[in-house]
Write a protein that holds these residues in place. Sequence first.
Motif, mmCIF file in Angstrom:
data_model
loop_
_atom_site.group_PDB
_atom_site.id
_atom_site.type_symbol
_atom_site.label_atom_id
_atom_site.label_comp_id
_atom_site.label_asym_id
_atom_site.label_seq_id
_atom_site.Cartn_x
_atom_site.Cartn_y
_atom_site.Cartn_z
ATOM 1 N N PHE A 36 -1.683 9.062 -1.110
ATOM 2 C CA PHE A 36 -1.817 8.554 -2.427
ATOM 3 C C PHE A 36 -0.892 9.208 -3.571
ATOM 4 O O PHE A 36 -0.246 10.035 -3.166
ATOM 5 C CB PHE A 36 -3.366 9.597 -2.708
ATOM 6 N N SER A 37 -1.213 8.318 -4.663
ATOM 7 C CA SER A 37 -0.177 8.956 -5.807
ATOM 8 C C SER A 37 -0.632 10.628 -6.066
ATOM 9 O O SER A 37 -1.470 10.225 -7.105
ATOM 10 C CB SER A 37 -0.468 7.468 -7.279
ATOM 11 N N ALA A 59 -2.473 8.977 -10.044
ATOM 12 C CA ALA A 59 -3.306 8.729 -9.545
ATOM 13 C C ALA A 59 -4.624 9.977 -10.238
ATOM 14 O O ALA A 59 -6.060 9.485 -10.480
ATOM 15 C CB ALA A 59 -3.534 7.597 -8.304
ATOM 16 N N THR A 60 -3.955 11.230 -9.642
ATOM 17 C CA THR A 60 -5.208 12.345 -9.485
ATOM 18 C C THR A 60 -5.136 12.684 -10.415
ATOM 19 O O THR A 60 -6.196 13.140 -10.936
ATOM 20 C CB THR A 60 -4.738 13.242 -8.438
ATOM 21 N N THR A 87 -6.195 2.271 1.435
ATOM 22 C CA THR A 87 -5.359 2.728 0.281
ATOM 23 C C THR A 87 -6.065 3.663 -0.734
ATOM 24 O O THR A 87 -5.268 4.650 -0.624
ATOM 25 C CB THR A 87 -4.952 1.400 -0.208
ATOM 26 N N VAL A 88 -6.911 2.870 -1.537
ATOM 27 C CA VAL A 88 -7.824 3.440 -2.361
ATOM 28 C C VAL A 88 -8.345 5.377 -1.689
ATOM 29 O O VAL A 88 -8.915 5.956 -2.239
ATOM 30 C CB VAL A 88 -9.291 3.101 -2.803
ATOM 31 N N THR A 133 -4.205 3.815 -8.375
ATOM 32 C CA THR A 133 -3.419 3.766 -7.479
ATOM 33 C C THR A 133 -2.343 2.755 -6.835
ATOM 34 O O THR A 133 -1.889 3.230 -6.480
ATOM 35 C CB THR A 133 -4.586 4.146 -5.962
ATOM 36 N N TYR A 134 -2.704 1.904 -7.388
ATOM 37 C CA TYR A 134 -2.607 0.828 -7.808
ATOM 38 C C TYR A 134 -0.499 0.642 -9.057
ATOM 39 O O TYR A 134 0.418 0.445 -8.367
ATOM 40 C CB TYR A 134 -2.921 -0.581 -7.345
ATOM 41 N N VAL A 147 -7.063 8.420 -2.001
ATOM 42 C CA VAL A 147 -7.596 9.027 -3.634
ATOM 43 C C VAL A 147 -8.704 9.177 -3.876
ATOM 44 O O VAL A 147 -8.679 10.869 -4.308
ATOM 45 C CB VAL A 147 -7.258 7.704 -4.465
ATOM 46 N N ALA A 189 -9.308 5.806 -10.767
ATOM 47 C CA ALA A 189 -8.860 6.888 -9.403
ATOM 48 C C ALA A 189 -8.046 5.498 -8.825
ATOM 49 O O ALA A 189 -7.200 5.368 -7.872
ATOM 50 C CB ALA A 189 -8.950 8.156 -9.029
ATOM 51 N N SER A 229 1.065 -1.193 0.006
ATOM 52 C CA SER A 229 -0.578 0.132 0.014
ATOM 53 C C SER A 229 1.121 1.107 -0.322
ATOM 54 O O SER A 229 2.053 1.227 1.111
ATOM 55 C CB SER A 229 -0.992 0.030 1.556
#
Length: 419
Positions: free
Chosen positions: A8-9, A12-13, A332-333, A415-416, A336, A411, A4
């Motif tokens: 947040f990345s 991803a955003t 984890t998600v 995230t992964y 995001v 998104a 994880s």
Amino acid sequence: MTDSPSSFSPDATTIASYAKDHGVDLDWQQDFYRWLHQHPELSLQEEKTAAYVADKLSEFDCEVTTGIGGHGVVAIFKNPADDSGAGDEGPTILMRADFDALPVTEDTGLDYASENDGVMHACGHDMHTSALMGLCAVMDERRDAWKGTFIALFQPAEEVTRGASMMVDDGLKDIIPTPEVCLAQHIVPGEAGSIMSAPGPVLAACDTITVTLHGKSAHGSQPHESLDPTYLAAMIVVRLQGIVGREVAPDDFSVITVGTLSSGHTNNTIPETAKLVLNCRFYDTGVRDRTYKAIERVIHGECMASGCTKEPEIEYSAHGELTDNDENVFSTVRPVFDEVFGERSIDAEPWTASEDFSEIPRHFGVPYLFWTVGATDPEVWKTGENIPGNHSPQFAPAEGVLEASTTAAVAAVLTYMSH
């Protein structure tokens, strides 16, 4: 499961809004959604829908397999972290959408309403499929933004809680690589564009129980010559509600609904048999198992009390496992979602509906996350009145729901998979 991320990345955003802002052509997506809505097909009959999905997927650089468990379709997008073929291949993430419709006559007034009489996408599966297809377009065009293997799974027959298990039984494990995380979403009544997520149980476990009771037929004028299965069925219906009211703890959720009681065809004949069809739902499998033992006890007990000479028939079907979101995947998600949607990312309340999505991650032994997307026009939602729900003839997602559903899908997956 992949590690994880600590937060947040940013990618991803960025990529979640990319299709809206620039770079990825999704101008076709609205027409794709409207075609699906206009051409709904019932569970187990989704031949044209599956062909339409497969045809669109053929435009992307992916491996497509059709006809899995009836009309199921999967597309595998590969983008290894190490192009040389050695070393890290990146994560493998699966996202699922369902595409069957319901035996409902549409009453939305839409200019793209169903053209199939008595059949309607009244539960939003056309939206789920269109959003996943939009995600496929983003993943195909923006390979610079992610690494790994992405699996898009388009599932038939969700409404009869059979599609997921049919795909599994048809060798899904041999067709796709084992995912590390599975994802899915569903549109529901709620302010349009809101994204609702939570850890733990979010959808109920369910089963259909069909009970056939055997009595003895006689003329209506001679009830003493009969063993009346209608009377027996009525006694069972009353006693079943006593299970929920007196054997299930007040803080546990349990539903026993008698959806059908059928017995006899004329007013002057006591019939040979009666049939009950039950719909049962739970948030806890232990409560479920205890309740089913009680249901069978009541049925057999009432049959004995009535002097039945033939045992009742009890058949379980339409099984749906509990949808129980993994805590780690949620944690984890969710950050995001919070970053992408801001105040529109909110906590989900447990939904008493049921789904078969979790059959897929359960088959692979991997964690999953299932979230919901609000589909109601904000002004209508504010009134709190006359809000059409899933399975209603008036159910029609508001403007902007397709974009929100697509963004949520992108998104969550990135995230992964973003790098």
